[in-house]
Design an enzyme around this catalytic site. Structure first.
Site, mmCIF file in Angstrom:
data_model
loop_
_atom_site.group_PDB
_atom_site.id
_atom_site.type_symbol
_atom_site.label_atom_id
_atom_site.label_comp_id
_atom_site.label_asym_id
_atom_site.label_seq_id
_atom_site.Cartn_x
_atom_site.Cartn_y
_atom_site.Cartn_z
ATOM 1 N N ASP A 248 -0.145 -4.979 6.444
ATOM 2 C CA ASP A 248 -1.090 -5.921 5.293
ATOM 3 C C ASP A 248 -1.468 -6.128 4.269
ATOM 4 O OD1 ASP A 248 -1.827 -3.481 5.301
ATOM 5 O OD2 ASP A 248 -4.387 -4.115 4.505
ATOM 6 N N GLU A 249 -1.914 -7.131 3.265
ATOM 7 C CA GLU A 249 -2.127 -7.174 2.115
ATOM 8 C C GLU A 249 -0.878 -6.980 1.309
ATOM 9 O OE1 GLU A 249 -6.930 -6.251 1.970
ATOM 10 O OE2 GLU A 249 -5.453 -4.590 1.200
ATOM 11 N N VAL A 250 0.021 -7.762 1.396
ATOM 12 C CA VAL A 250 1.767 -7.495 0.706
ATOM 13 C C VAL A 250 1.527 -8.590 -0.084
ATOM 14 C CG1 VAL A 250 3.893 -7.914 1.332
ATOM 15 C CG2 VAL A 250 2.448 -6.488 3.255
ATOM 16 N N ASP B 33 -2.969 -9.920 8.871
ATOM 17 C CA ASP B 33 -1.646 -10.535 8.499
ATOM 18 C C ASP B 33 -0.143 -10.865 8.485
ATOM 19 O OD1 ASP B 33 -3.632 -8.181 7.359
ATOM 20 O OD2 ASP B 33 -3.488 -8.988 5.307
ATOM 21 N N HIS C 149 0.743 -1.449 -0.234
ATOM 22 C CA HIS C 149 0.061 -0.367 0.048
ATOM 23 C C HIS C 149 0.810 1.401 0.373
ATOM 24 C CE1 HIS C 149 -3.717 -2.196 0.051
ATOM 25 N NE2 HIS C 149 -3.650 -2.839 1.205
#
Length: 758
Positions: A336-338, A388, A278
Site C-alpha cells: 500500500d501507499e507506494v 492499492d 513503508h
C-alpha cells in the site's frame, strides 16, 4: 503451565455486579443465532466433573482453569452434575456449536475444537452475566444453536508507530477470544519501527527498532498536557549516546510464545511485513535496498527498489524467518501507499521496464508483488495485500484487504477478478478515528457485502476487521479507549449479522461492568438529552440521561475541565435561567481507567423565530446545488453550481459523483408545532446548518465523521432552511436528524421540506 495466564482474563470476572438486569439474563455479545429458554436452572456444585475426548484436551484444560477462576473445582469422577464437551459430525460448520444447559448437565457439541471453544466462551459469558461466584451458583437452562456469519472476524494492531509489550498483546487476545474474534492482524514493521527479530539481519532491531522522537510523538506529547492517555510510555524510552530514543522489539521466542497463547484461544495471528513502501526502518539500516536518496516523497517514504536482485534476497530471507514463527496460512505483504516517484527517476528501473515491456510504474509494482507472492506460496502460504495492489495486475490467488473507503468500487473489482476480500474500510473500521456517539451504530450497521457485489461473488467476501493505527496511540489506555466497546459491535456484526442495534446497545450496558473487571480502559457510553448549542426562551432545565448506574456525572460552570473531584450534577439535571456554559462528563466511582467524553453545552437566550409566508408557490423537497471542485471546507464553496437537483430530503444525489465536491441545500422546513427543536448533523468532511436564518450547527471540516448538535426555537409553520456540505475526499457521510425531547433522534419527514417552484 499451559493455562497459567488465563486468570489475567477470567479471575477478574468473579464478582461482576450487573445492576438493573434480571438475574437470569441473556445479554450475550455476539448474540447467538438461536436461543431457546428452557425450564429450570443449572446449579454449580462445589466440585464438578468435566468430560471431553482426547482431541479436546486443550479445550478441557481451558474450561477447568476457567471454572477454577470462579472458585469451582473439577472432580475426577462424575457426580450429579457435569459439563460435557463432545465432537459431533451432526453439527455443521467449522466454528458452529450447540450449547445445552439442563438442570444437571451442560453439554457443548461441535464438529471441531474451534466450535467447542466458542461454546465455552458463551458459557463463560453466561456465568459472568449471572454473577457466578461465592454467592450466586446458577445459570438458566437454555438451548443455543450458533454459528458465525463470516469466517474472518479480525482486529489489526499497529505496533510500529508505538510499541506494545507482550503482556498487553496477551490481554488483547483474551478480549478478542471472549467476543469470538478469531483473527489478530499483527502490523510488525513500518517507517517508524521494525519490531520483529530477524536473526540474519540483527541490525534491523538493533537500530531499526528505535528512533528519536518524531512529529507523531510531538503531537502526543502536546495532547498529553490535557489527557494522560497520550503520554509516551516511559518503559520504551531509553538513552543512547546522550539522546533519548523510543522503541522496542519482540524476540522470536517471545513471538512463538504469543502464537501458542493465541492458538489456545483459537485466535490466529497474521503477521504483516509491509513492502515495498513503508520500509524506512529497514532501508535506513540497509540503504543498498533502494536506488537513490532515502527520504520522503510528496506523500510517502522511499520504497524498496524492485529492480535490484539483492532486494528480493533480503525479502526472502526475512519472510523465511517470519514464516517459521507464525503458523497462519496467511502472510500480509502490504503493498500500500507506494511512492513510485523514485522508481520513475531510477535508471535501473527505466532499463528494467524497457527490457520487460512495462508501460508504467504500476506494472513495476505488480512485478514486485508477483515476486514476493511466489516466495510466500513456495512456503505453502497465501499472500494478503492492501487494495492499492489492484492498481497493477495481480493474480487472483492474493487475498485483497480493502481499506480505501473512497475507492468504493475496489471490492467489486477484486471479486470480479476472483480475489477473496477482507473488508476494513476507513469508515467505520479505522478505530484510530476518534469515536463519537454515532460510532457504535456505524460499526454495527456497516455493510460487509456491498450492494454492488454480484450474488455469485458474495462468497468471496470473507469478513471484516477493525484497524488501529498507532500514530497517536502511545499507551495501552489509549488503545483500549479506541478499541472498546467498538470491537463488541464489530463482533456481533460479523458473528450474528442481524440488524438489531437497539437490542445490542441494551445488552452492551451489561458488559460495561465486565469490561471494568477485565481492566479495559474503554470509552464510557455517551450521555444524551441535550444539544451542544442549546437555547432557551425564558428558562430551561438541562436533563442529562446517564445510561450507567454506579458512575456519576461531574460538572463545572467556570470554564474549567471537570474531573472526578468536580461537583456531581444533582439528579443529573440543572436549572438554566441565564446564558451559561456547562462542562460535564461521566466518571467511574471506583477509579477505573475507563473514560468518557467531556461535553461543553452552551446555553443562549433566544426568541421563537416567526414563521414565514412565501410569495411563490411551493413544492415538496429541497433544491440541491452541486459544485464539482476540489474542496475541503464549506467556506470554500464558490462560483456557480455545475448541476442542480431536486431532493426529497438531506441526501447526496446519486448523480453527485466526484472525488471532491460541495452541495448547497436550500428551501423551507415546516415544523408541526411551536417549540425548541434539536438537530443532529453528522458529516464527513464538513457541514453548516441554518434554519430561520440562524446558524444552528457549525460542523466545519475537514474531519472524519463527527456528529454535532444544536437547537433552534421555532414557531409552528415554515422557516427558511439551508444546509451546506462538502466532501473533501476519502468517502462521505451526511446525516441530519432531529428530536424535540429525549435522546432518540429521528429522521426528518420528507413532508417537512418544501421549496419554491421555479
Amino acid at each position: 503451565m499451559l493455562f497459567k495466564n488465563i486468570k489475567l482474563t477470567v479471575v477478574v470476572l468473579l464478582f461482576v455486579v450487573v445492576k438493573g438486569f434480571s438475574q437470569n439474563n441473556y445479554n450475550l455479545i455476539p448474540y447467538p443465532q438461536q436461543l431457546a429458554v428452557q425450564k429450570g436452572n443449572f446449579v454449580f456444585p462445589s466440585k464438578i466433573h468435566v468430560v471431553g475426548e482426547q482431541k479436546l484436551n486443550k479445550e478441557v484444560a481451558y474450561l477447568r482453569s476457567l471454572l477454577s477462576s470462579y472458585q469451582i473445582e473439577t472432580a475426577a469422577k462424575s457426580g450429579a452434575s457435569r459439563i460435557e464437551l463432545r465432537l459431533s459430525a451432526d453439527v455443521k460448520g467449522e466454528e458452529s456449536y450447540q450449547l445445552q444447559v439442563k438442570p444437571n448437565l451442560i453439554s457443548i457439541a461441535a464438529a471441531t475444537p474451534s466450535g467447542i471453544f466458542y461454546g465455552i466462551q458463551t458459557l463463560n459469558q453466561l456465568m459472568v452475566l449471572n454473577q457466578i461466584g461465592i454467592h450466586q451458583k446458577q445459570i438458566p437452562a437454555l438451548n443455543i444453536n450458533d454459528q458465525p456469519a463470516y469466517s474472518w472476524r479480525g482486529s489489526m494492531l499497529d505496533v510500529s508507530r508505538h510499541f506494545f509489550n507482550i503482556d498487553y498483546l496477551k490481554r488483547h487476545i483474551d478480549r478478542l477470544a471472549f467476543y469470538k474474534i478469531n483473527k489478530f492482524h499483527f502490523h510488525l514493521t513500518d517507517d517508524q519501527g521494525w519490531r520483529i527479530e530477524i536473526k540474519k539481519y540483527p541490525a534491523l532491531t538493533e537500530k531499526g527498532a528505535y528512533r528519536t522522537f518524531n512529529n507523531q510523538d510531538s503531537v502526543c506529547m502536546e495532547l498529553a498536557k490535557e489527557n494522560p492517555d497520550f503520554e509516551i510510555d516511559p518503559r520504551f524510552i531509553k538513552v543512547k549516546d546522550g539522546k533519548q530514543i523510543y522503541g522496542g522489539y519482540y524476540t522470536q521466542q517471545e513471538l512463538r510464545e504469543l502464537v501458542a497463547y493465541a492458538a489456545e484461544r483459537h485466535v490466529e495471528i497474521i503477521p504483516e511485513i509491509d513492502m515495498p513502501g513503508h520500509m524506512m526502518a529497514a532501508i535506513s539500516v540497509f540503504p543498498e535496498l533502494v536506488d537513490g536518496k532515502i527520504g520522503w516523497g510528496e506523500l510517502f517514504s522511499t520504497p524498496l527498489c524492485p529492480c535490484k536482485e539483492e532486494v528480493y534476497t533480503f525479502v526472502e530471507n526475512v519472510l523465511n524467518e517470519v514464516i517459521s514463527i507464525f503458523p497462519s496460512p496467511y502472510i500480509h505483504i502490504g503493498a500500500d501507499e507506494v511512492d513510485k516517484t523514485s522508481w520513475e527517476k531510477s535508471e535501473l528501473c527505466k532499463a528494467m521496464m524497457k527490457r520487460e515491456g512495462m508501460k508504467d510504474v504500476h506494472e513495476l509494482q505488480s512485478y514486485f508483488v508477483h515476486r514476493v507472492q511466489e516466495m510466500v506460496e513456495k512456503k505453502g502460504k497465501k499472500a494478503i495485500a492492501w487494495d492499492d495492489a489492484l492498481e497493477g495486475k495481480i493474480n487472483s490467488d492474493i487475498t485483497v484487504m480493502y481499506w480505501r473507503g473512497w475507492v468504493s468500487d475496489a471490492p467489486l473489482k477484486a471479486v470480479q477478478n476472483n480475489h477473496p476480500v477482507i473488508m476494513s474500510p476507513t469508515n467505520p473500521l479505522y478505530f484510530d478515528f476518534f469515536p463519537d456517539k454515532s460510532s457504535l451504530r456505524n460499526v454495527y450497521n456497516m455493510k460487509v457485502v456491498y450492494d454492488n457485489i454480484p450474488a455469485d461473488k458474495t462468497h468471496l467476501i470473507k469478513g471484516a476487521q477493525a484497524n488501529l493505527w498507532a500514530e497517536k496511540v502511545p499507551s495501552e489506555n489509549r488503545a483500549d479507549f479506541l478499541l472498546f466497546p467498538r470491537l463488541t459491535a464489530l463482533s456481533e456484526r460479523l458473528w450474528t449479522n442481524k440488524d438489531i442495534f437497539e437490542d445490542y446497545s441494551n445488552r452492551l450496558l451489561a458488559h460495561y461492568p465486565v469490561l471494568d473487571q477485565m481492566k479495559v480502559a474503554y470509552r464510557l457510553p455517551d450521555l444524551c438529552g441535550f444539544a451542544l448549542e442549546s437555547v432557551f426562551v425564558k428558562d430551561a432545565v438541562l436533563e442529562v440521561k446517564n445510561p450507567l448506574k454506579g458512575k456519576n456525572i461531574h460538572y463545572t460552570t467556570d470554564g474549567s475541565t471537570p474531573t472526578a473531584q468536580s461537583a456531581v450534577l444533582p439528579n443529573n439535571s440543572l436549572a438554566i435561567t441565564k446564558p451559561t456554559t456547562i462542562k460535564f462528563g461521566l466518571f467511574s466511582k471506583d477509579g477505573a481507567q475507563s473514560k468518557g467524553d467531556i461535553y461543553t453545552v452552551n446555553y443562549k437566550q433566544s426568541t421563537f423565530a416567526t414563521a414565514v409566508k412565501p410569495s411563490a408557490k411551493l413544492e415538496g423537497g429541497l433544491s440541491c446545488d452541486f459544485y464539482n471542485q476540489p474542496i475541503d471546507k464549506v467556506a470554500k464553496i464558490a462560483g456557480k453550481p455545475d448541476k442542480q437537483f431536486l431532493v426529497s430530503n438531506i441526501e447526496v444525489p446519486k448523480e453527485a459523483k466526484a472525488p471532491q465536491f460541495g452541495l448547497k441545500y436550500d428551501g423551507y422546513i415546516e415544523v408541526p408545532e411551536t417549540g425548541i427543536y434539536t438537530f443532529n448533523l453528522t458529516c464527513d468532511d464538513g457541514g453548516m446548518l441554518y434554519i430561520a436564518d440562524r446558524l444552528v450547527i457549525d460542523n466545519e471540516g475537514p474531519h472524519s465523521p463527527i456528529e454535532k448538535s444544536g437547537q433552534v426555537a421555532l414557531e409552528k409553520g415554515l422557516h427558511p432552511f439551508r444546509l451546506d456540505f462538502v466532501e473533501g475526499g476519502g468517502g462521505y457521510t451526511l446525516l441530519l436528524q432531529y428530536s424535540k425531547d429525549g435522546c432518540d433522534a429521528k429522521n426528518i419527514p420528507d413532508s417537512w421540506f418544501q421549496r419554491e417552484l421555479k
